[in-house]
Motif scaffolding. Structure first.
Motif, PDB file in Angstrom:
ATOM      1  N   THR A  18      10.681  22.280 -19.241  1.00 34.21           N
ATOM      2  CA  THR A  18       9.833  21.603 -18.883  1.00 34.21           C
ATOM      3  C   THR A  18       9.235  20.035 -19.381  1.00 34.21           C
ATOM      4  OG1 THR A  18       8.199  22.752 -17.867  1.00 34.21           O
ATOM      5  CG2 THR A  18      10.328  22.650 -16.442  1.00 34.21           C
TER       6      THR A  18
ATOM      7  N   GLY B 159      10.700  17.524 -20.594  1.00 29.81           N
ATOM      8  CA  GLY B 159      12.542  16.607 -20.870  1.00 29.81           C
ATOM      9  C   GLY B 159      12.798  16.810 -22.608  1.00 29.81           C
TER      10      GLY B 159
ATOM     11  N   LEU C 172      13.768  14.143 -16.912  1.00 26.72           N
ATOM     12  CA  LEU C 172      12.870  15.246 -16.040  1.00 26.72           C
ATOM     13  C   LEU C 172      13.213  14.379 -14.499  1.00 26.72           C
ATOM     14  CD1 LEU C 172       8.806  14.253 -16.853  1.00 26.72           C
ATOM     15  CD2 LEU C 172      10.613  16.223 -17.000  1.00 26.72           C
ATOM     16  N   ASP C 173      13.786  13.130 -13.986  1.00 31.17           N
ATOM     17  CA  ASP C 173      14.126  13.124 -12.994  1.00 31.17           C
ATOM     18  C   ASP C 173      15.781  13.739 -12.519  1.00 31.17           C
ATOM     19  OD1 ASP C 173      16.388  11.950 -14.816  1.00 31.17           O
ATOM     20  OD2 ASP C 173      16.111   9.770 -14.047  1.00 31.17           O
TER      21      ASP C 173
ATOM     22  N   ARG D 170      12.428  17.589  -7.207  1.00 30.95           N
ATOM     23  CA  ARG D 170      10.976  16.387  -7.395  1.00 30.95           C
ATOM     24  C   ARG D 170       9.267  17.316  -8.042  1.00 30.95           C
ATOM     25  NH1 ARG D 170       9.025  11.690  -8.579  1.00 30.95           N
ATOM     26  NH2 ARG D 170       7.471  10.814  -7.034  1.00 30.95           N
TER      27      ARG D 170
ATOM     28  N   GLU E 153       9.014  18.200 -11.551  1.00 29.25           N
ATOM     29  CA  GLU E 153       9.192  16.591 -12.249  1.00 29.25           C
ATOM     30  C   GLU E 153       7.652  16.470 -12.341  1.00 29.25           C
ATOM     31  OE1 GLU E 153      10.746  11.993 -11.745  1.00 29.25           O
ATOM     32  OE2 GLU E 153      11.695  13.303 -10.387  1.00 29.25           O
TER      33      GLU E 153
ATOM     34  N   TYR F  59       4.525  16.021 -15.792  1.00 23.57           N
ATOM     35  CA  TYR F  59       3.488  15.031 -15.900  1.00 23.57           C
ATOM     36  C   TYR F  59       2.698  15.727 -15.901  1.00 23.57           C
ATOM     37  CZ  TYR F  59       7.621  11.666 -14.081  1.00 23.57           C
ATOM     38  OH  TYR F  59       8.483  11.193 -14.324  1.00 23.57           O
TER      39      TYR F  59
ATOM     40  N   TYR G  68       5.248  17.191 -22.444  1.00 25.66           N
ATOM     41  CA  TYR G  68       5.816  16.382 -22.190  1.00 25.66           C
ATOM     42  C   TYR G  68       5.298  14.866 -23.021  1.00 25.66           C
ATOM     43  CZ  TYR G  68       6.886  12.485 -19.312  1.00 25.66           C
ATOM     44  OH  TYR G  68       7.643  10.788 -17.972  1.00 25.66           O
TER      45      TYR G  68
END
Length: 185
Positions: free
Chosen positions: A115, A117, A122-123, A127, A130, A134, A139
């Motif tokens: 996870t 990216g 990520l999009d 949600r 995503e 962060y 990431y």
């Protein structure tokens, strides 16, 4: 960088502490636990930074154009490696046996890797994942390496670098504390 630093620190520090008794020997000199843990983490982080350059070199062999910003990749790798080595050292000092590391590998490191990216945007993730991504230090490392390779975006990149520094600092302090507790008991 993630796996070389986290695995190297988890297994390396556990074996040196529990089986080889290297830490006991070092701590019988005028070195304290904080210095020992910090040195181990710095060394593992430096190795991870060097290892992190290999995929970029391979990509260049397959046609990736060199960019001046790529010279920052070892620094990014060392900072990220420091954080992941500190994370691994914390896990090592918290684990009751070496077999417990497989839980961390399966339940923590692999999901963080997937996870970050790295393989897909990520999009494209749900949600909730995503948003959680962060908070994933990997990431921030991935974004920094991408940006120094394809074009630096100073504002977001400073935030990504700050996130890596925060992650490394928090994990380093946890590693020192957990190792001190482990060596006392």
């Amino acid at each position: 960088m993630l796996f070389s630093a986290a695995f190297g620190a988890m297994y390396g520090s556990f074996i040196k502490r529990e089986f080889q008794r290297t830490y006991d020997a070092i701590l019988s000199t005028p070195v304290d636990t904080e210095e020992l843990v910090t040195a181990e983490i710095l060394w593992t982080g430096a190795r991870a930074g060097i290892y992190g350059c290999v995929p970029v070199l391979v990509a260049m062999l397959f046609g990736l154009d060199p960019a001046f910003g790529m010279l920052l990749i070892p620094i990014i790798g060392m900072v990220a490696g420091f954080g992941w080595a500190a994370f691994g050292t914390t896990i090592s000092a918290s684990a009751s046996s070496i077999e417990n590391f497989s839980y961390v590998q399966s339940a923590v490191l692999t999901p963080l890797f997937l996870t970050a990216g790295t393989f897909f945007p990520l999009d494209e993730l749900p949600r909730g994942i995503e948003i959680a991504a962060y908070f994933n230090p990997l990431y921030h490392c991935v974004e920094l390496v991408r940006d120094v390779t394809f074009g630096i975006d100073l504002g977001p990149d400073l935030l990504h670098f700050g996130a890596l520094l925060l992650f490394g600092t928090v994990c380093w302090r946890l590693a020192v504390r957990q190792t001190e507790k482990r060596l006392v008991s």
